[in-house]
Write an enzyme that holds these catalytic residues in place. Structure first.
Site, PDB file in Angstrom:
ATOM      1  N   CYS A 330       0.879  -1.172   0.000  1.00  7.74           N
ATOM      2  CA  CYS A 330       0.000   0.000   0.000  1.00  7.74           C
ATOM      3  C   CYS A 330       0.918   1.225   0.000  1.00  7.74           C
ATOM      4  CB  CYS A 330      -0.968  -0.043   1.185  1.00  7.74           C
ATOM      5  SG  CYS A 330      -0.204  -0.364   2.791  1.00  7.74           S
ATOM      6  N   GLY A 333       2.872   0.362   3.952  1.00  5.87           N
ATOM      7  CA  GLY A 333       3.014  -1.078   4.062  1.00  5.87           C
ATOM      8  C   GLY A 333       2.782  -1.624   5.449  1.00  5.87           C
ATOM      9  N   TRP A 334       2.021  -0.890   6.304  1.00  6.13           N
ATOM     10  CA  TRP A 334       1.798  -1.401   7.658  1.00  6.13           C
ATOM     11  C   TRP A 334       0.335  -1.368   8.072  1.00  6.13           C
ATOM     12  CZ3 TRP A 334       5.702   2.679   9.820  1.00  6.13           C
ATOM     13  CH2 TRP A 334       5.190   3.961   9.684  1.00  6.13           C
ATOM     14  N   ARG A 336      -2.976  -1.749   5.262  1.00 12.05           N
ATOM     15  CA  ARG A 336      -3.632  -2.597   4.261  1.00 12.05           C
ATOM     16  C   ARG A 336      -2.764  -3.784   3.868  1.00 12.05           C
ATOM     17  NH1 ARG A 336      -4.956   2.462   0.400  1.00 12.05           N
ATOM     18  NH2 ARG A 336      -3.090   3.192   1.510  1.00 12.05           N
ATOM     19  N   ARG A 382      -3.703   3.654  15.839  1.00  8.32           N
ATOM     20  CA  ARG A 382      -4.961   3.289  15.179  1.00  8.32           C
ATOM     21  C   ARG A 382      -6.098   3.150  16.195  1.00  8.32           C
ATOM     22  NH1 ARG A 382      -2.076   5.152  11.900  1.00  8.32           N
ATOM     23  NH2 ARG A 382      -1.199   4.047  10.084  1.00  8.32           N
TER      24      ARG A 382
END
Length: 598
Positions: A330, A333-334, A336, A382
């Site tokens: 993506c 890279g951490w 999706r 997140r």
């Protein structure tokens, strides 16, 4: 300890039988999730109490990999190669038997591979280079970030120059310089040609042919500057020899809506009309026929159907007859990227094709620890924003239990002899409850067959016995010639109707008739309204695949609810000028993300 090699002793263990009791949990899974939700992993910050926990996690991952594979270790002890990659990067070489583990001989020169990685890392956003993480049929399934744009590339190059005393060690001369290196250097000395040339060299070393780009934009733009790029818009078309697939998938911000809708992905549709979304879905024509999917409708798919169809596509690529590897990425890279890497690992494991000796609790530990935690997913950040893509990944397993996601089905069609017409025991097992009809009473008849015919029941999974590669001789059998890449089919962005735009009020939670997302309810029912409620299995007979995936999901929900839980979103920080400058520095890759605990 450069070039260290490891091969752990194996201990075979089968999948636990389905029962009404909660599946056994992996020792340390709770500690892993607590550490994961407390701080972001950084390779150079593994010291103190947190460091000992990380060391236990790393050691357990190496042990689990060693159950079924012989592998080499690429050292990244202090984050020398990448600060948010594992300190011990596993390079799987071949599946192994007991005898092969005792006589392990590496097929790679780790020092040369490490040098190639060191040279190529600047080509990718945040230095997150192309890294192999799954080995299937002798092919490497890899992950990375997208290509770095000029903002990050020149910024990081200057940063490295000044802070290394005027010497950019990424381009330090080495004794062993190949003719290809000389050709790259003596041709166009432009920085993009140099770093992307090494990136391409690494891709070829790993035999990667397919590159799947999950970005919804062609280039990531921050403050009016292109901070990242991608292979699909490389002006010099350096990646023209690879098969490029643009499969845009919503970023982690979209999963805030997933949380706000009480963790219901059905009916949740991404708004493709947003200004920054400019990457259309583009898949080579020869890859679109066998899956029987109308790709032109991708903007009308909800989150469940979109994830299902993309996973089917990735499985078809890795299960093809050629010997080509796959790269999934993506932006950073951490988010999706680990979502689909983890789904690929679990799906292939559920079919008995990889990690064949691991139990459900063990494969869960491995993918959480290695694919998410040690590759730098920012769970702390997140969770604070309600962007729960990590929870979505494992809760989504209920949507991929059917045989249409099995990598075995293609091999079965090729290998099985013709059968007489009529239903067999396997046919009955594959029928969903609603397909059997309420007047046939096949459910009770089936239970009698299972009890009185153990020989027949035992033949249920016989096709899988000889499908698992076991070492170099079998691996060589997978090797076939590459096929040329036909032209791609490109779907532009049609304007979706207003009723396809996501909203929080009155959104119809409809499922497509072609989606298999509803079949999980045939065998499970939820007790209560909490998304973390561990499903209680019914007595209906399940396939091995379905049983294994449901055990993984149940183990995750049980561990997650007792450690992380469902959290309220904290208020976002003020937008002072210092915060903007910090965001800019992170955007161009000059500074890491804060790892403060919640």
């Amino acid at each position: 300890m450069a070039g260290a090699r490891a091969a752990a002793a194996a201990s075979s263990a089968g999948s636990s039988a389905s029962s009404g009791n909660p599946p056994p949990q992996e020792p340390g899974l709770g500690e892993l999730l607590e550490e994961f939700s407390r701080t972001q992993y950084r390779a150079k910050e593994c010291s103190g109490t947190g460091g000992s926990k990380v060391e236990r996690i790393e050691k357990r991952c190496l042990e689990l990999f060693g159950r079924d594979y012989c592998f080499s270790v690429i050292p990244n002890i202090n984050g020398d190669i990448c600060g948010h990659y594992p300190r011990h990067i596993v390079f799987l070489e071949y599946e192994s038997s007991e005898k092969e583990k005792d006589t392990f001989e590496s097929t790679v020169q780790v020092s040369k591979l490490q040098d190639l990685i060191h040279r190529s890392k600047m080509a990718r956003c945040r230095g997150r280079f192309v890294c192999p993480v799954i080995l299937f049929k002798g092919k490497h399934i890899c992950r990375s970030a997208t290509l770095a744009g000029w903002g990050e590339l020149y910024g990081r190059s200057g940063y490295n120059y000044f802070f290394s005393g005027g010497a950019d060690d990424a381009w330090a001369d080495v004794e062993d310089v190949t003719e290809e290196d000389c050709a790259v250097r003596s041709g166009d000395t432009h920085l993009f040609d140099k770093v992307r040339g090494y990136d391409i060299k690494l891709l070829r070393y790993l035999s990667v042919k397919y590159i799947c780009d999950l970005m919804v934009e062609n280039k990531k733009v921050k403050f009016g500057m292109n901070v990242t790029s991608s292979e699909k818009v490389d002006k010099a078309q350096r990646y023209a020899d690879f098969t490029l697939l643009s499969i845009p998938y919503p970023g982690c911000e979209f999963f805030k809506e997933y949380k706000d809708r009480d963790y219901m992905a059905e009916g949740l549709i991404f708004n493709w009309k947003q200004d920054y979304v400019d990457a259309p879905l583009s898949i080579p024509d020869f890859l679109t026929h066998s899956l029987n999917i109308d790709w032109s409708q991708y903007q009308s798919w909800d989150l469940v159907q979109q994830t299902q169809n993309y996973l089917k596509l990735l499985l078809s690529l890795v299960n093809s007859d050629d010997d080509s590897g796959l790269l999934v990425h993506c932006i950073s890279g951490w988010d999706r990227t680990p979502l689909f890497i983890s789904l690929l690992r679990l799906s292939l494991w559920a079919d008995g094709l990889i990690h064949t000796s691991l139990k459900p609790a063990e494969i869960l530990y491995l993918t959480v620890a290695y694919d998410w935690f040690l590759f730098g997913h920012m769970l702390v950040d997140r969770l604070s924003k309600g962007e729960e893509i990590f929870f979505f990944c494992f809760n989504f397993l209920k949507h991929i239990t059917s045989e249409e996601f099995s990598a075995l089905k293609t091999q079965r069609r090729k290998s099985l002899p013709a059968r007489d017409a009529g239903f067999t025991l396997e046919d009955i097992c594959m029928l969903r409850r609603k397909d059997r009809g309420s007047t046939t009473s096949l459910g009770s008849d089936f239970s009698l067959v299972m009890e009185s015919s153990p020989g027949t029941a035992g033949s249920f999974t016989y096709e899988a016995v000889e499908l698992v590669p076991a070492g170099a001789p079998t691996q060589a059998a997978w090797r076939k010639s590459h096929s040329s890449s036909p032209q791609s089919v490109l779907w532009n962005r049609p304007q979706p109707s207003e009723d396809h735009l996501p909203s929080h009020q009155g959104l119809v939670e409809a499922r497509s008739s072609s989606s298999s997302s509803s079949n999980h309810s045939d065998n499970f029912f939820r007790m209560g309204s909490s998304p973390l409620e561990v499903p209680k299995p019914r007595l209906a007979a399940l396939s091995d695949r379905e049983t294994r995936l449901q055990e993984v999901r149940s183990a995750f929900l049980a561990a997650y609810s007792s450690t992380v839980g469902l959290r309220a979103v904290a208020p976002s920080p003020s937008g002072a000028i210092g915060g903007l400058l910090e965001q800019f520095a992170r955007g161009v890759g000059l500074r890491g993300i804060s790892s403060n605990a919640l």
